[in-house]
Scaffold this active site. Structure first.
Site, short mmCIF file in Angstrom:
data_model
loop_
_atom_site.label_atom_id
_atom_site.label_comp_id
_atom_site.label_asym_id
_atom_site.label_seq_id
_atom_site.Cartn_x
_atom_site.Cartn_y
_atom_site.Cartn_z
N GLU A 84 -2.71 7.65 -4.74
CA GLU A 84 -3.02 6.94 -6.06
C GLU A 84 -4.68 6.87 -6.13
O GLU A 84 -4.93 6.71 -7.50
CB GLU A 84 -2.40 5.35 -6.08
CG GLU A 84 -3.30 4.35 -5.16
CD GLU A 84 -2.74 3.30 -5.36
OE1 GLU A 84 -3.70 2.18 -5.63
OE2 GLU A 84 -1.68 2.96 -5.23
N HIS A 140 -0.11 -0.11 -9.99
CA HIS A 140 -0.82 -1.19 -9.02
C HIS A 140 -1.24 -2.36 -9.93
O HIS A 140 -2.49 -2.73 -9.72
CB HIS A 140 -2.03 -0.56 -8.47
CG HIS A 140 -2.66 -1.11 -7.11
ND1 HIS A 140 -3.14 -0.38 -6.05
CD2 HIS A 140 -2.64 -2.36 -6.84
CE1 HIS A 140 -3.51 -1.09 -4.96
NE2 HIS A 140 -3.08 -2.39 -5.68
N ARG A 165 0.91 -1.22 0.03
CA ARG A 165 0.06 0.05 -0.09
C ARG A 165 0.84 1.26 -0.09
O ARG A 165 1.84 1.36 0.78
CB ARG A 165 -1.13 -0.24 1.21
CG ARG A 165 -2.12 -0.99 1.26
CD ARG A 165 -3.05 -0.51 0.11
NE ARG A 165 -4.24 -1.11 0.05
CZ ARG A 165 -4.38 -2.27 -0.67
NH1 ARG A 165 -3.59 -2.80 -1.51
NH2 ARG A 165 -5.64 -3.10 -0.76
N ASP A 194 4.57 -0.27 -6.79
CA ASP A 194 3.55 -0.51 -7.65
C ASP A 194 2.32 0.23 -6.90
O ASP A 194 1.28 0.04 -7.47
CB ASP A 194 3.30 -2.13 -7.62
CG ASP A 194 2.15 -2.51 -8.59
OD1 ASP A 194 2.18 -2.02 -9.56
OD2 ASP A 194 1.34 -3.25 -7.89
#
Length: 324
Positions: free
Chosen positions: A260, A292, A231, A255
């Site tokens: 985000e 992600h 996260r 990622d």
């Protein structure tokens, strides 16, 4: 059961339909759940959401007013859901407790290898017919110390891969873990202090938010490689940028990104105002950002869909779902 599934991407439709086998009346929509789109749930029994949906108290209260009894998220993490608000309204929650930990682990490895061997830069140079090797020197993973924060299914999957490279694998987990083969259990600070490569595999909670900050990075090795596929909120991005400037972080592969939401999973090339912090982060040649996508394998998508439908099946039978 009548269901509306929000934030559905084209690559999800087929696997969800296959998993459902026409058992539930599911409406698949691309819209994200928000206060403005909550009314699409009118007349439904359940909603299915994903990580960037707005499942705040305001939205949950609106869903409750519309008669929604169940919320299922197509994710392991539940930090996007106001669990207390759901409890107060009597809405039941369910997540996907685990799915293809290998998918996440392999993506973390891909980030690490790509950074180490400068594959992005090498590919760009080669496409321009520049085949010099300047600036492309990496290092052997063999013999390096890999630190894992979080030793659940994903942490153990990535440990197995790094063990295969001949790395020394050390790890920390809040659970009292014992007998994890080929993982040396140490304190959080000791893992940070000894790791050449550090990979994060913990959920975002009040206790883990900004666990990687200026203070925690101060005890890391200079030039450490940091990988985050968990996260974004685990990293304090402004501190990460300072550490990149100082050379404390030698490589960063992420990622996920702390801001985000409403950014990842969509095309924002033509946005007039772009996220300045992320833009600055991506100016560094030793930073690799992916959107992600670590979960994005055929196997993982099918497992997510299967478990989501199973949650709906159990609710329809008035059975308790093992939830968040």
């Amino acid at each position: 059961m009548k269901v509306v599934a929000y934030s559905i991407k084209p690559f999800e439709k087929e696997v969800l339909v296959k998993a459902n086998k026409k058992k539930h009346d599911i409406t698949l929509i691309s819209n994200a759940l928000s206060l403005e789109t909550a009314d699409y749930a009118e007349g439904k029994d359940a909603v299915v959401v994903f990580t960037n949906d707005d499942v705040s108290a305001l939205v949950i209260n609106r869903l409750a007013d519309l008669g929604i009894k169940y919320i299922a998220t197509r994710s392991v993490g539940t930090d996007h859901i106001d669990i207390e608000a759901a409890y107060k309204t009597g809405i039941s929650l369910a997540n996907v407790p685990t799915y293809s930990p290998q998918a996440i682990a392999e993506h973390a490895i891909a980030l690490a290898l790509s950074l180490n061997r400068h594959l992005i830069q090498a590919d760009e140079h080669s496409h321009n017919f520049d085949f010099k090797l300047d600036g492309l020197t990496g290092f052997n993973f063999y013999g390096k110390t890999v630190g894992l924060i979080g030793l659940g299914n994903i942490g153990q999957a990535i440990a197995a891969i790094f063990n295969g490279f001949g790395c020394r694998v050390i790890g920390y987990d809040v659970a009292n873990l014992v007998n994890l083969a080929e993982i040396e259990l140490l304190s959080f600070d000791e893992v940070l202090r000894q790791a050449d490569i550090l990979s994060l595999h913990v959920p975002l909670t009040p206790a883990t938010k900004y666990m990687i900050n200026a203070a925690s990075m101060a005890i890391m090795k200079k030039g450490v490689m940091l990988i985050n596929t968990s996260r974004g909120g685990l990293l304090k991005t402004i501190d990460i940028i300072e550490a990149l400037e100082q050379g404390k972080i030698g490589y960063l592969g992420i990622d996920v990104y702390e801001h985000e939401k409403n950014l990842f999973f969509e095309d924002h090339q033509n946005d007039r105002n772009k996220d300045l912090l992320l833009q600055r982060l991506m100016t560094y040649p030793n930073v690799l950002v992916t959107p992600h996508q670590s979960f994005l394998t055929h196997e993982a998508l099918q497992q997510i869909a299967d478990r989501t439908i199973k949650n709906l099946d159990l609710w329809q039978k008035d059975k308790v779902v093992a939830s968040t």
